[in-house]
Design an enzyme around this catalytic site. Structure first.
Site, PDB file in Angstrom:
ATOM      1  N   GLU A   1     -16.076   6.463   5.614  1.00 21.11           N
ATOM      2  CA  GLU A   1     -15.298   5.799   6.668  1.00 21.11           C
ATOM      3  C   GLU A   1     -15.184   6.700   7.881  1.00 21.11           C
ATOM      4  OE1 GLU A   1     -11.243   5.169   5.308  1.00 21.11           O
ATOM      5  OE2 GLU A   1     -11.190   7.127   4.342  1.00 21.11           O
TER       6      GLU A   1
ATOM      7  N   LYS B   1      -2.835   6.875   1.085  1.00 21.77           N
ATOM      8  CA  LYS B   1      -2.634   7.208   2.509  1.00 21.77           C
ATOM      9  C   LYS B   1      -1.585   8.313   2.577  1.00 21.77           C
ATOM     10  CE  LYS B   1      -2.281   4.862   6.971  1.00 21.77           C
ATOM     11  NZ  LYS B   1      -3.375   5.520   7.658  1.00 21.77           N
TER      12      LYS B   1
ATOM     13  N   ARG C   1       0.830  -1.209   0.000  1.00 27.76           N
ATOM     14  CA  ARG C   1       0.000   0.000   0.000  1.00 27.76           C
ATOM     15  C   ARG C   1       0.865   1.260   0.000  1.00 27.76           C
ATOM     16  NH1 ARG C   1      -4.527   0.572   4.569  1.00 27.76           N
ATOM     17  NH2 ARG C   1      -2.729   1.133   5.842  1.00 27.76           N
TER      18      ARG C   1
HETATM   19  N1  PXG Z   1      -9.327   4.778   7.052  1.00 25.01           N
HETATM   20  C1  PXG Z   1      -8.457   5.774   7.321  1.00 25.01           C
HETATM   21  C2  PXG Z   1      -8.763   7.138   6.871  1.00 25.01           C
HETATM   22  C3  PXG Z   1      -7.287   5.487   8.027  1.00 25.01           C
HETATM   23  O1  PXG Z   1      -6.418   6.459   8.303  1.00 25.01           O
HETATM   24  C4  PXG Z   1      -7.971   3.169   8.160  1.00 25.01           C
HETATM   25  C5  PXG Z   1      -9.103   3.504   7.441  1.00 25.01           C
HETATM   26  C6  PXG Z   1      -7.749   1.744   8.540  1.00 25.01           C
HETATM   27  O2  PXG Z   1      -6.709   1.178   7.784  1.00 25.01           O
HETATM   28  P1  PXG Z   1      -5.785   0.021   8.359  1.00 25.01           P
HETATM   29  O3  PXG Z   1      -4.914  -0.373   7.212  1.00 25.01           O
HETATM   30  O4  PXG Z   1      -5.015   0.595   9.507  1.00 25.01           O
HETATM   31  O5  PXG Z   1      -6.700  -1.074   8.756  1.00 25.01           O
HETATM   32  C7  PXG Z   1      -7.030   4.157   8.455  1.00 25.01           C
HETATM   33  C8  PXG Z   1      -5.795   3.852   9.215  1.00 25.01           C
HETATM   34  C9  PXG Z   1      -4.048   6.920  14.308  1.00 25.01           C
HETATM   35  C10 PXG Z   1      -3.911   5.860  13.266  1.00 25.01           C
HETATM   36  O6  PXG Z   1      -3.043   7.202  14.974  1.00 25.01           O
HETATM   37  C11 PXG Z   1      -4.810   5.814  12.199  1.00 25.01           C
HETATM   38  C12 PXG Z   1      -4.676   4.803  11.236  1.00 25.01           C
HETATM   39  C13 PXG Z   1      -3.692   3.870  11.349  1.00 25.01           C
HETATM   40  C14 PXG Z   1      -2.815   3.928  12.401  1.00 25.01           C
HETATM   41  C15 PXG Z   1      -2.910   4.941  13.363  1.00 25.01           C
HETATM   42  O7  PXG Z   1      -5.138   7.474  14.463  1.00 25.01           O
HETATM   43  N2  PXG Z   1      -5.568   4.816  10.227  1.00 25.01           N
END
Ligand code: PXG
Length: 290
Positions: A183, A150, A54
């Site tokens: 989301e 991301k 990713r």
């Molecule tokens: N949507 C968004 C906008 C994200 O930023 C996810 C979905 C979930 O993706 P994953 O691959 O993690 O299942 C994310 C991921 C934090 C933090 O500190 C946020 C994420 C990941 C790690 C830490 O808030 N977001």
């Protein structure tokens, strides 16, 4: 963060106090860069290959050529965890456009920078059930900054997060430009309706979460039907169950939206089953020490 934390920057390790990036880095000036958040469970990096894939896909979309290979990147990540002697950790992996001049044109930035921070991170909702509002801030349109990238540009999500803070809920659910659910600010949304699992598709403007993909696979193992389709706020309010998934959030029951109880207002049976399955497979990643 522990004081002795060592941060990887472009192939070197720096103590936390000396781990600095230039104010002329376009990651700072323009949010021009990409990142990953990765967890390490008991010495195993969860879904490392998926995170690397990713990261490189995000980079490709914004025309950043990552200066090292995927294999080298994985070694750098594992090396950083080892260097910090961590077994359970949260990794923040960043690729910035790099040093340039004050104009936004990235041609002034010859070399992207790579940063790897290894730290701890408590589960986002501290193991509690999540509550949410539907935020008035819409998710970036896929025709603008596609949420599948991301990127370091999280202001859209930060604005929604501020709304959640003001409403005293633990998350904000963002709708897309069409008014259907995209989301949370840092997690994906699932509902359960009549025994089926439903989550918005990539075209709804979502990050394809690695936890999302993991939960879909776990549900299929459990012979639970999974449907990717657009969801309205009405469908979310009237779901039998709902939950959020993410590296920070893990699998967290979503029990209230806009002060309306979802189902019974407690974690539902399918949510609980998937949380349990997720807990069991967390330690199945790439070993750090072997
Ligand atoms: N949507 C968004 C906008 C994200 O930023 C996810 C979905 C979930 O993706 P994953 O691959 O993690 O299942 C994310 C991921 C934090 C933090 O500190 C946020 C994420 C990941 C790690 C830490 O808030 N977001």
């Amino acid at each position: 963060m522990s004081q002795e934390c060592l941060v990887y920057i472009d192939g070197e390790y720096y103590p936390k106090k000396e781990a600095k990036i230039s104010v002329f880095d376009h990651g700072f000036l323009y949010g021009d860069g990409v990142f990953e958040g990765i967890r390490v469970y008991d010495g195993y990096v969860f879904r490392l290959d998926d995170h690397i894939t990713r990261l490189y896909e995000s980079s490709k979309s914004i025309d950043i050529l990552v200066p090292i290979s995927k294999e080298e990147f994985k070694k750098a990540i594992l090396g950083t965890v080892r260097k910090n002697k961590l077994k359970d950790a949260y990794l923040r992996v960043i690729v910035t456009r790099g040093l340039g001049d004050l104009g936004l044109n990235p041609v002034s930035c010859p070399t992207p920078s790579i940063i790897i921070i290894a730290d701890y991170l408590a589960p986002l909702f501290e193991g509690k059930n999540a509550t949410a509002i539907i935020s008035s801030t819409r998710r970036n349109a896929i025709t603008a900054l596609n949420p599948m990238i991301k990127s370091l540009n999280y202001l859209n999500n930060v604005l929604a997060r501020i709304e959640a803070n003001k409403a005293d809920t633990s998350e904000a659910i963002m709708l897309n430009q069409n008014g259907t659910v995209s989301e949370g600010t840092g997690d994906n949304v699932f509902i359960v309706k009549n025994g089926k699992l439903i989550t918005p598709p990539p075209t709804a403007g979502v990050l394809i979460g690695i936890t999302r993909e993991t939960v879909i696979a776990l549900a299929k193992e459990e012979k639970i039907e999974v449907i990717e389709k657009d969801l309205t706020a009405h469908e979310l309010y009237n779901a039998d169950e709902a939950f959020l998934t993410g590296t920070a959030a893990e699998v967290a029951p979503l029990v209230e939206v806009d002060r309306k109880k979802i189902g019974t207002g407690k974690p539902g049976p399918i949510t609980s089953r998937l949380m349990e399955k997720f807990r069991k497979i967390r330690k199945s990643g790439t070993p750090v020490y072997s």
